[in-house]
Design a protein around this motif. Structure first.
Motif, mmCIF file in Angstrom:
data_model
loop_
_atom_site.group_PDB
_atom_site.id
_atom_site.type_symbol
_atom_site.label_atom_id
_atom_site.label_comp_id
_atom_site.label_asym_id
_atom_site.label_seq_id
_atom_site.Cartn_x
_atom_site.Cartn_y
_atom_site.Cartn_z
ATOM 1 N N LEU A 1 0.822 -1.209 0.000
ATOM 2 C CA LEU A 1 0.000 0.000 0.000
ATOM 3 C C LEU A 1 0.853 1.255 0.000
ATOM 4 C CD1 LEU A 1 0.006 1.318 3.156
ATOM 5 C CD2 LEU A 1 -1.254 -0.785 3.583
ATOM 6 N N CYS A 2 0.217 2.352 -0.377
ATOM 7 C CA CYS A 2 0.782 3.678 -0.241
ATOM 8 C C CYS A 2 0.000 4.404 0.847
ATOM 9 C CB CYS A 2 0.677 4.429 -1.570
ATOM 10 S SG CYS A 2 1.353 6.101 -1.504
ATOM 11 N N VAL A 3 0.701 5.043 1.766
ATOM 12 C CA VAL A 3 0.040 5.729 2.886
ATOM 13 C C VAL A 3 -0.625 6.997 2.355
ATOM 14 C CG1 VAL A 3 0.372 6.836 5.118
ATOM 15 C CG2 VAL A 3 1.707 4.799 4.521
ATOM 16 N N LYS A 4 -1.956 7.012 2.374
ATOM 17 C CA LYS A 4 -2.703 8.118 1.771
ATOM 18 C C LYS A 4 -3.605 8.855 2.754
ATOM 19 C CE LYS A 4 -4.050 5.006 -1.043
ATOM 20 N NZ LYS A 4 -4.692 4.170 -2.059
ATOM 21 N N CYS A 5 -3.567 8.479 4.017
ATOM 22 C CA CYS A 5 -4.354 9.216 5.006
ATOM 23 C C CYS A 5 -3.622 9.197 6.338
ATOM 24 C CB CYS A 5 -5.763 8.634 5.139
ATOM 25 S SG CYS A 5 -5.861 7.082 6.050
ATOM 26 N N SER A 6 -3.919 10.190 7.171
ATOM 27 C CA SER A 6 -3.199 10.338 8.437
ATOM 28 C C SER A 6 -3.500 9.210 9.404
ATOM 29 C CB SER A 6 -3.527 11.689 9.077
ATOM 30 O OG SER A 6 -4.918 11.833 9.289
ATOM 31 N N ALA A 7 -4.691 8.602 9.301
ATOM 32 C CA ALA A 7 -5.027 7.490 10.193
ATOM 33 C C ALA A 7 -4.118 6.289 9.922
ATOM 34 C CB ALA A 7 -6.492 7.106 10.029
ATOM 35 N N ILE A 8 -3.938 5.950 8.640
ATOM 36 C CA ILE A 8 -3.039 4.856 8.286
ATOM 37 C C ILE A 8 -1.606 5.206 8.669
ATOM 38 C CG2 ILE A 8 -2.052 3.550 6.365
ATOM 39 C CD1 ILE A 8 -4.800 2.599 6.876
ATOM 40 N N ALA A 9 -1.216 6.467 8.462
ATOM 41 C CA ALA A 9 0.127 6.903 8.840
ATOM 42 C C ALA A 9 0.374 6.677 10.324
ATOM 43 C CB ALA A 9 0.314 8.377 8.483
ATOM 44 N N LYS A 10 -0.615 7.008 11.148
ATOM 45 C CA LYS A 10 -0.492 6.776 12.587
ATOM 46 C C LYS A 10 -0.425 5.287 12.893
ATOM 47 C CE LYS A 10 -2.929 10.897 14.288
ATOM 48 N NZ LYS A 10 -4.149 11.380 14.972
ATOM 49 N N ASP A 11 -1.283 4.519 12.237
ATOM 50 C CA ASP A 11 -1.357 3.091 12.532
ATOM 51 C C ASP A 11 -0.045 2.384 12.218
ATOM 52 O OD1 ASP A 11 -3.667 1.428 13.547
ATOM 53 O OD2 ASP A 11 -2.999 0.138 11.907
ATOM 54 N N LEU A 12 0.643 2.837 11.179
ATOM 55 C CA LEU A 12 1.903 2.211 10.763
ATOM 56 C C LEU A 12 3.129 3.009 11.208
ATOM 57 C CD1 LEU A 12 0.896 1.159 7.124
ATOM 58 C CD2 LEU A 12 1.326 -0.377 9.049
ATOM 59 N N ASN A 13 2.880 4.152 11.853
ATOM 60 C CA ASN A 13 3.975 5.031 12.285
ATOM 61 C C ASN A 13 4.843 5.442 11.099
ATOM 62 O OD1 ASN A 13 5.478 6.516 14.164
ATOM 63 N ND2 ASN A 13 6.890 4.825 14.546
ATOM 64 N N LEU A 14 4.179 5.912 10.044
ATOM 65 C CA LEU A 14 4.851 6.309 8.816
ATOM 66 C C LEU A 14 4.408 7.701 8.399
ATOM 67 C CD1 LEU A 14 4.574 2.963 6.838
ATOM 68 C CD2 LEU A 14 6.653 3.925 7.824
ATOM 69 N N MET B 1 2.934 10.415 5.231
ATOM 70 C CA MET B 1 2.066 10.429 4.056
ATOM 71 C C MET B 1 2.883 10.151 2.792
ATOM 72 S SD MET B 1 -1.105 11.010 4.909
ATOM 73 C CE MET B 1 -1.926 11.794 3.531
ATOM 74 N N GLN B 2 2.282 9.376 1.881
ATOM 75 C CA GLN B 2 2.878 8.955 0.604
ATOM 76 C C GLN B 2 4.021 7.954 0.744
ATOM 77 O OE1 GLN B 2 1.863 12.749 0.081
ATOM 78 N NE2 GLN B 2 0.091 11.422 -0.250
ATOM 79 N N ASP B 3 4.292 7.489 1.972
ATOM 80 C CA ASP B 3 5.242 6.377 2.105
ATOM 81 C C ASP B 3 4.671 5.140 1.422
ATOM 82 O OD1 ASP B 3 7.241 7.677 3.441
ATOM 83 O OD2 ASP B 3 6.713 6.932 5.426
ATOM 84 N N MET B 4 5.554 4.329 0.824
ATOM 85 C CA MET B 4 5.144 3.101 0.151
ATOM 86 C C MET B 4 5.665 1.912 0.953
ATOM 87 S SD MET B 4 5.451 4.014 -3.902
ATOM 88 C CE MET B 4 7.235 4.111 -3.912
ATOM 89 N N VAL B 5 4.833 0.881 1.053
ATOM 90 C CA VAL B 5 5.075 -0.175 2.019
ATOM 91 C C VAL B 5 4.790 -1.563 1.442
ATOM 92 C CG1 VAL B 5 4.226 -1.153 4.192
ATOM 93 C CG2 VAL B 5 4.511 1.309 3.986
#
Length: 286
Positions: A263-276, A278-282
């Protein structure tokens, strides 16, 4: 995944956009927004599932407006963007045919998302920088070991447009002599891929295409069909594309399964959940 506080305004933003795409009746849209507020007042709490909540709102809008595919235009736009960049990414893969590069391209395709981004977002401007970024979490080596270990793979597809780039990764996966089952949505929701979308871009040549049996954002285990539940329960090797599937599978017991989230981190909730960021690719193994 459980909701974060910022999921609430995102639900409202998506609801407004879906209503605007589905109909022009202002009175109906006011009534629908009242229904959304009422639904969230009753169901939005710290234990609510993010993708299940979003799915229920989109289903409500489709049912009340009578529009079964509000994002049909956006789905075509996603395919058009993907096809525009396909020759470029194919050249990149010709120069570097590694599994990691194929994974990266497949994740880059996850930017083609008209649910996570606002409809007026210039997604094309996000693609070029993504080509030059390293993966923020990179479990590709583990993926290759599992590709050599397993005989069967369940691949959970995400968006139209994105599935054009999935083809490139599926081509690479086929080199490992593995049987692939591809999962799509039963009916349209957001710009997610359904059976006809997958067949249109030629995914049927990579393996059997099955429906999850419902129209949810990602997999909501309680709502999938009995037929797909059997497929999912028996799968010990899964590639999960996109945010919705990540949100849904983090609510499921995955013990005994080798699951990879692309996935690509596209929202702040996912960013928090993964500690990453925005726009990081995983590519992340469970």
């Amino acid at each position: 995944m459980k909701v974060y506080y910022e999921c609430a305004p995102c639900f409202l933003r998506q609801a407004k956009e879906a209503m605007d795409l589905a109909c022009d009746d202002e009175d109906l849209k006011i009534k629908l927004m009242e229904n959304v507020f009422e639904f969230l007042a009753k169901n939005y709490n710290e234990n609510a599932s993010s993708n299940k909540t979003g799915s229920q709102i989109h289903k409500m809008i489709k049912e009340e407006t009578g529009c079964t595919d509000p994002y049909i235009k956006e789905k075509k736009i996603g395919n058009k963007i993907a096809l525009k960049y396909l020759p470029m990414v194919e050249d990149l893969l010709n120069n570097n045919d590694s599994l990691e590069n194929h994974v990266k391209i497949a994740i880059l395709g996850n930017l083609l998302d008209f649910g996570a981004f606002e409809l007026n977002t210039d997604i094309e401007k996000l693609i070029m920088p993504g080509l030059n970024k390293d993966l923020a979490i990179n479990n590709t080596e583990q993926l290759e070991k599992d590709l050599k270990k397993h005989k069967n793979l369940l691949y959970l597809l995400d968006n139209t447009g994105e599935i054009v780039f999935d083809k490139l990764l599926l081509d690479k996966i086929k080199e490992y002599d593995i049987n692939i089952t591809l999962a799509v949505k039963e009916k349209p929701i957001l710009n997610d891929a359904c059976l006809e979308d997958a067949i249109e871009v030629g995914l049927d040549k990579y393996g059997k295409i099955v429906s999850i049996g419902t129209d949810t954002v990602g997999v909501v285990y309680s709502e999938i069909s009995d037929e797909f539940r059997e497929i999912f329960d028996n799968a010990d090797f899964i590639i999960s594309k996109g945010l919705g599937n990540y949100e849904g599978l983090t609510e499921v017991d995955l013990k005994g399964k080798d699951v990879y989230f692309l996935l690509c981190v596209k929202c702040s909730a996912i960013a928090k959940d993964l500690n990453l960021n925005m726009q990081d690719m995983v590519i992340l193994k469970n």
